[in-house]
Design an enzyme around this catalytic site. Structure first.
Site, PDB file in Angstrom:
ATOM      1  N   TYR A 250     -11.972  -2.117  -2.929  1.00 35.82           N
ATOM      2  CA  TYR A 250     -12.524  -2.353  -1.586  1.00 35.82           C
ATOM      3  C   TYR A 250     -14.052  -2.337  -1.579  1.00 35.82           C
ATOM      4  O   TYR A 250     -14.662  -2.079  -0.531  1.00 35.82           O
ATOM      5  CB  TYR A 250     -11.971  -1.323  -0.610  1.00 35.82           C
ATOM      6  CG  TYR A 250     -10.549  -1.609  -0.158  1.00 35.82           C
ATOM      7  CD1 TYR A 250     -10.233  -2.803   0.506  1.00 35.82           C
ATOM      8  CD2 TYR A 250      -9.530  -0.690  -0.373  1.00 35.82           C
ATOM      9  CE1 TYR A 250      -8.936  -3.066   0.928  1.00 35.82           C
ATOM     10  CE2 TYR A 250      -8.223  -0.955   0.054  1.00 35.82           C
ATOM     11  CZ  TYR A 250      -7.948  -2.137   0.707  1.00 35.82           C
ATOM     12  OH  TYR A 250      -6.660  -2.402   1.140  1.00 35.82           O
TER      13      TYR A 250
ATOM     14  N   LYS B 187       0.839  -1.208   0.000  1.00 29.15           N
ATOM     15  CA  LYS B 187       0.000   0.000   0.000  1.00 29.15           C
ATOM     16  C   LYS B 187       0.881   1.268   0.000  1.00 29.15           C
ATOM     17  O   LYS B 187       2.110   1.180   0.201  1.00 29.15           O
ATOM     18  CB  LYS B 187      -0.903  -0.021   1.238  1.00 29.15           C
ATOM     19  CG  LYS B 187      -1.926  -1.171   1.241  1.00 29.15           C
ATOM     20  CD  LYS B 187      -2.794  -1.094   2.508  1.00 29.15           C
ATOM     21  CE  LYS B 187      -3.709  -2.285   2.647  1.00 29.15           C
ATOM     22  NZ  LYS B 187      -4.559  -2.180   3.878  1.00 29.15           N
TER      23      LYS B 187
ATOM     24  N   HIS C 207      -1.753  -5.377   1.273  1.00 30.75           N
ATOM     25  CA  HIS C 207      -3.026  -6.047   0.983  1.00 30.75           C
ATOM     26  C   HIS C 207      -2.741  -7.448   0.473  1.00 30.75           C
ATOM     27  O   HIS C 207      -1.787  -7.655  -0.269  1.00 30.75           O
ATOM     28  CB  HIS C 207      -3.810  -5.279  -0.088  1.00 30.75           C
ATOM     29  CG  HIS C 207      -4.971  -6.058  -0.600  1.00 30.75           C
ATOM     30  ND1 HIS C 207      -6.182  -6.090   0.052  1.00 30.75           N
ATOM     31  CD2 HIS C 207      -5.078  -6.919  -1.651  1.00 30.75           C
ATOM     32  CE1 HIS C 207      -6.994  -6.926  -0.598  1.00 30.75           C
ATOM     33  NE2 HIS C 207      -6.351  -7.435  -1.633  1.00 30.75           N
TER      34      HIS C 207
ATOM     35  N   ASN D 101      -1.565  -0.405   7.590  1.00 27.81           N
ATOM     36  CA  ASN D 101      -1.043  -1.777   7.747  1.00 27.81           C
ATOM     37  C   ASN D 101      -0.273  -2.289   6.525  1.00 27.81           C
ATOM     38  O   ASN D 101      -0.066  -3.489   6.372  1.00 27.81           O
ATOM     39  CB  ASN D 101      -2.142  -2.726   8.221  1.00 27.81           C
ATOM     40  CG  ASN D 101      -3.265  -2.906   7.229  1.00 27.81           C
ATOM     41  OD1 ASN D 101      -3.201  -2.394   6.101  1.00 27.81           O
ATOM     42  ND2 ASN D 101      -4.306  -3.631   7.620  1.00 27.81           N
TER      43      ASN D 101
ATOM     44  N   GLU E  82      -9.422  -9.787  -7.983  1.00 23.67           N
ATOM     45  CA  GLU E  82      -8.424  -8.729  -7.826  1.00 23.67           C
ATOM     46  C   GLU E  82      -7.321  -8.824  -8.881  1.00 23.67           C
ATOM     47  O   GLU E  82      -6.858  -7.798  -9.403  1.00 23.67           O
ATOM     48  CB  GLU E  82      -7.831  -8.791  -6.413  1.00 23.67           C
ATOM     49  CG  GLU E  82      -8.851  -8.371  -5.348  1.00 23.67           C
ATOM     50  CD  GLU E  82      -8.466  -8.713  -3.925  1.00 23.67           C
ATOM     51  OE1 GLU E  82      -9.261  -8.399  -3.022  1.00 23.67           O
ATOM     52  OE2 GLU E  82      -7.382  -9.311  -3.693  1.00 23.67           O
TER      53      GLU E  82
HETATM   54  P1  DAT Z   1      -7.361  -7.058   5.335  1.00 25.46           P
HETATM   55  O1  DAT Z   1      -6.568  -5.925   4.740  1.00 25.46           O
HETATM   56  O2  DAT Z   1      -6.600  -7.736   6.450  1.00 25.46           O
HETATM   57  O3  DAT Z   1      -7.872  -8.027   4.309  1.00 25.46           O
HETATM   58  P2  DAT Z   1     -10.103  -6.072   5.493  1.00 25.46           P
HETATM   59  O4  DAT Z   1     -10.295  -6.635   4.139  1.00 25.46           O
HETATM   60  O5  DAT Z   1     -11.093  -6.447   6.547  1.00 25.46           O
HETATM   61  O6  DAT Z   1      -8.632  -6.425   6.065  1.00 25.46           O
HETATM   62  O7  DAT Z   1     -10.057  -4.484   5.442  1.00 25.46           O
HETATM   63  C1  DAT Z   1      -9.343  -3.849   4.414  1.00 25.46           C
HETATM   64  C2  DAT Z   1      -8.572  -2.709   4.989  1.00 25.46           C
HETATM   65  O8  DAT Z   1      -9.485  -1.773   5.561  1.00 25.46           O
HETATM   66  C3  DAT Z   1      -7.643  -3.067   6.137  1.00 25.46           C
HETATM   67  O9  DAT Z   1      -6.395  -3.548   5.678  1.00 25.46           O
HETATM   68  C4  DAT Z   1      -7.509  -1.768   6.854  1.00 25.46           C
HETATM   69  C5  DAT Z   1      -8.908  -1.175   6.712  1.00 25.46           C
HETATM   70  N1  DAT Z   1      -9.742  -1.509   7.874  1.00 25.46           N
HETATM   71  C6  DAT Z   1     -10.298  -2.699   8.174  1.00 25.46           C
HETATM   72  N2  DAT Z   1     -10.990  -2.666   9.312  1.00 25.46           N
HETATM   73  C7  DAT Z   1     -10.866  -1.392   9.761  1.00 25.46           C
HETATM   74  C8  DAT Z   1     -11.357  -0.700  10.901  1.00 25.46           C
HETATM   75  N3  DAT Z   1     -12.114  -1.316  11.820  1.00 25.46           N
HETATM   76  N4  DAT Z   1     -11.006   0.594  11.047  1.00 25.46           N
HETATM   77  C9  DAT Z   1     -10.250   1.229  10.123  1.00 25.46           C
HETATM   78  N5  DAT Z   1      -9.764   0.634   9.019  1.00 25.46           N
HETATM   79  C10 DAT Z   1     -10.080  -0.657   8.839  1.00 25.46           C
HETATM   80 MG    MG Z   2      -9.349  -7.892   2.880  1.00 28.74          MG
END
Ligand code: DAT
Ligand code: MG
Length: 151
Positions: free
Chosen positions: A51, A11, A117, A114, A128
């Site tokens: 997303y 990212k 992805h 974080n 994707e």
């Molecule tokens: P991942 O990236 O582990 O697949 P995800 O698909 O649930 O996680 O969410 C995508 C991204 O969105 C994640 O990397 C960071 C952001 N995100 C997820 N949950 C969040 C939250 N509760 N608050 C803020 N950002 C969040």
């Molecule tokens: Mg995800």
């Protein structure tokens, strides 16, 4: 192909922090095969499409602003169990819970930054990969080392 393919992206924060090489080195060392890679600066629209599953979440706007705030390094990695294995290499979504040894556990601190992805299943991986790469950009090549990674 014989093995799974997963979409992995460093990212904007990971790119700005100079972590691209560290992350690529981990996937290479694991034994997965790099079959596609490019740097791309996502538009807000591309971020929203990427997303889309999270569009109802309160953090969606901030997430897509962040994801389109600078270039990402988009990749496809191939290998046995590469989708789940890649997720394990990433660590948990919240780096607070990510084990040391994982990418998020070692290299970042909060959920909103974080750094990486990774596809979470076969359907999202296919979706994707097709979203970020044309078929001609995904290279069906053989690595000589495959004979030493697999039996
Ligand atoms: P991942 O990236 O582990 O697949 P995800 O698909 O649930 O996680 O969410 C995508 C991204 O969105 C994640 O990397 C960071 C952001 N995100 C997820 N949950 C969040 C939250 N509760 N608050 C803020 N950002 C969040
Ligand atoms: Mg995800």
């Amino acid at each position: 192909t014989k093995y799974e393919r997963t979409f992995i992206a460093v990212k904007p924060d990971g790119v700005q922090r100079g972590l691209v090489g560290n992350i690529i080195a981990r996937f290479e060392a694991k034994g997965y095969k790099l079959v596609a890679l490019k740097m791309v600066w996502p538009t807000k629209e591309m971020a929203s499409k990427h997303y889309a599953d999270l569009s109802s979440k309160p953090f969606f706007n901030g997430l897509t602003d962040f994801f389109s705030s600078g270039p990402i390094v988009a990749m496809v990695w191939e290998g046995d169990n590469a989708i789940l294995g890649g997720r394990k290499m990433l660590g948990t979504t919240n780096p607070r819970d990510s084990e040391p040894g994982s990418i998020r556990g070692d290299l970042c601190v909060i959920t909103g930054r974080n750094i990486i992805h990774g596809s979470d299943g076969p359907d999202s991986a296919e979706h994707e990969i097709n979203m970020w790469f044309k078929p001609s950009e995904v290279n069906d090549h053989a690595l000589a080392e495959a004979a030493w990674v697999y039996e």
